[in-house]
Design a protein around this motif. Structure first.
Motif, mmCIF file in Angstrom:
data_model
loop_
_atom_site.group_PDB
_atom_site.id
_atom_site.type_symbol
_atom_site.label_atom_id
_atom_site.label_comp_id
_atom_site.label_asym_id
_atom_site.label_seq_id
_atom_site.Cartn_x
_atom_site.Cartn_y
_atom_site.Cartn_z
ATOM 1 N N ASN A 51 -1.581 -2.129 -7.029
ATOM 2 C CA ASN A 51 -0.844 -1.305 -6.262
ATOM 3 C C ASN A 51 -0.676 -1.833 -5.149
ATOM 4 O OD1 ASN A 51 -0.554 0.403 -8.908
ATOM 5 N ND2 ASN A 51 -1.928 1.644 -8.474
ATOM 6 N N ALA A 52 -1.671 -2.073 -4.576
ATOM 7 C CA ALA A 52 -1.236 -2.305 -3.074
ATOM 8 C C ALA A 52 -0.581 -3.620 -3.222
ATOM 9 C CB ALA A 52 -2.621 -2.719 -2.433
ATOM 10 N N LEU A 53 -0.706 -4.765 -3.979
ATOM 11 C CA LEU A 53 0.106 -5.661 -3.526
ATOM 12 C C LEU A 53 1.339 -5.639 -3.993
ATOM 13 C CD1 LEU A 53 -2.973 -8.179 -5.009
ATOM 14 C CD2 LEU A 53 -1.520 -7.936 -2.987
ATOM 15 N N LEU A 54 1.540 -4.990 -5.329
ATOM 16 C CA LEU A 54 3.178 -4.769 -6.203
ATOM 17 C C LEU A 54 3.709 -3.824 -4.739
ATOM 18 C CD1 LEU A 54 2.009 -3.721 -9.145
ATOM 19 C CD2 LEU A 54 3.412 -5.870 -9.394
ATOM 20 N N GLY A 55 2.389 -3.061 -4.324
ATOM 21 C CA GLY A 55 2.925 -2.587 -3.299
ATOM 22 C C GLY A 55 4.274 -3.068 -2.107
ATOM 23 N N ALA A 56 3.330 -4.270 -1.792
ATOM 24 C CA ALA A 56 3.991 -5.040 -0.805
ATOM 25 C C ALA A 56 4.745 -5.732 -1.030
ATOM 26 C CB ALA A 56 2.713 -5.945 -0.185
ATOM 27 N N LEU A 57 5.262 -5.740 -2.454
ATOM 28 C CA LEU A 57 6.136 -6.503 -2.768
ATOM 29 C C LEU A 57 7.495 -5.763 -3.464
ATOM 30 C CD1 LEU A 57 4.834 -9.203 -5.818
ATOM 31 C CD2 LEU A 57 5.541 -9.910 -3.518
ATOM 32 N N ALA A 58 7.247 -4.541 -2.974
ATOM 33 C CA ALA A 58 7.832 -3.287 -3.439
ATOM 34 C C ALA A 58 8.555 -3.832 -5.135
ATOM 35 C CB ALA A 58 9.312 -3.900 -2.486
ATOM 36 N N GLY A 60 6.954 -1.644 -7.143
ATOM 37 C CA GLY A 60 6.786 -0.390 -8.036
ATOM 38 C C GLY A 60 4.877 -0.533 -8.219
ATOM 39 N N ASP A 61 5.085 0.451 -9.399
ATOM 40 C CA ASP A 61 3.142 0.386 -9.946
ATOM 41 C C ASP A 61 2.860 -0.215 -10.548
ATOM 42 O OD1 ASP A 61 3.696 1.994 -11.199
ATOM 43 O OD2 ASP A 61 3.346 4.048 -9.998
ATOM 44 N N LEU A 62 1.874 0.425 -11.263
ATOM 45 C CA LEU A 62 1.029 -0.852 -12.178
ATOM 46 C C LEU A 62 1.385 -0.159 -13.546
ATOM 47 C CD1 LEU A 62 -1.598 -2.946 -12.475
ATOM 48 C CD2 LEU A 62 -3.405 -0.469 -12.912
ATOM 49 N N GLY A 63 1.534 1.396 -13.501
ATOM 50 C CA GLY A 63 2.140 1.932 -14.796
ATOM 51 C C GLY A 63 3.687 1.246 -14.818
ATOM 52 N N GLU A 64 4.207 0.795 -14.130
ATOM 53 C CA GLU A 64 5.505 1.120 -14.216
ATOM 54 C C GLU A 64 5.400 -0.943 -15.012
ATOM 55 O OE1 GLU A 64 9.134 0.059 -11.511
ATOM 56 O OE2 GLU A 64 7.318 2.101 -10.323
ATOM 57 N N HIS A 65 4.180 -2.346 -15.025
ATOM 58 C CA HIS A 65 4.325 -3.281 -15.205
ATOM 59 C C HIS A 65 3.913 -3.407 -16.689
ATOM 60 C CE1 HIS A 65 6.722 -5.223 -12.200
ATOM 61 N NE2 HIS A 65 6.205 -4.147 -11.079
ATOM 62 N N PHE A 66 2.487 -2.432 -16.975
ATOM 63 C CA PHE A 66 1.585 -2.327 -18.092
ATOM 64 C C PHE A 66 1.363 -0.839 -18.460
ATOM 65 C CE2 PHE A 66 0.263 -5.762 -14.465
ATOM 66 C CZ PHE A 66 0.371 -6.756 -15.856
#
Length: 162
Positions: A51-58, A60-66
């Protein structure tokens, strides 16, 4: 205006503890009577880092991808998610500078497992071990973590572009 050369992201994840499950944190199985409930392996440390890495990339969050509605991810090792998120970072033209996480858990005592968690996560993130920081703290009887009902992890990640 020049393009940003650094980005930071924050991730938080919490899972309830329950009997009959393994306790996995940072890809390390820790001997304990309770484990983290979740659609995947419940690894709250790895989830918070994703979630931290996805946030830095803007992105979303883990639930959106998996999503937990997708049976593909039922019981999946969270290392799968972290590898894919690391690939997303690279595809976007960034590299991970460092990550830092704090685990809040009343029990078990996690300090003896921190070196193994750092090593496992450094390997998954393709980082030197000194770029992966993990700290463990207790809830001191306050809230669900302090009462031993859940584990909470907060993480931050720094992305850099050379």
């Amino acid at each position: 205006m020049s393009a940003a050369r650094v980005r930071i992201g924050e991730g938080i994840d919490r899972h309830c503890l329950q009997t009959g499950l393994p306790l996995v944190l940072g890809g390390v199985t820790i001997p304990f009577a309770l484990g983290l409930a979740g659609h995947s392996d419940g690894d709250a440390l790895t989830h918070a880092l994703c979630n931290a890495l996805l946030g830095a990339l803007a992105l979303g969050d883990l639930g959106e991808h998996f999503p937990d509605t997708d049976p593909t991810w039922k019981g999946a090792p969270s290392s799968t998610f972290l590898r894919e998120v690391r690939s997303m970072v690279a595809r976007q033209g960034w590299r991970i500078g460092n990550v830092d996480a704090t685990i809040m858990a009343e029990h078990p005592r996690l300090a003896p497992y921190v070196p193994a968690m750092r090593s496992a996560l450094a390997g998954l993130l393709e980082l030197p071990q000194d770029a992966v920081s993990i700290k463990a703290t207790r809830g001191e009887g306050v809230g669900p973590e302090g009462e031993g009902r859940s584990i909470l992890v907060r993480a931050v990640a720094l992305l850099v572009r050379d």
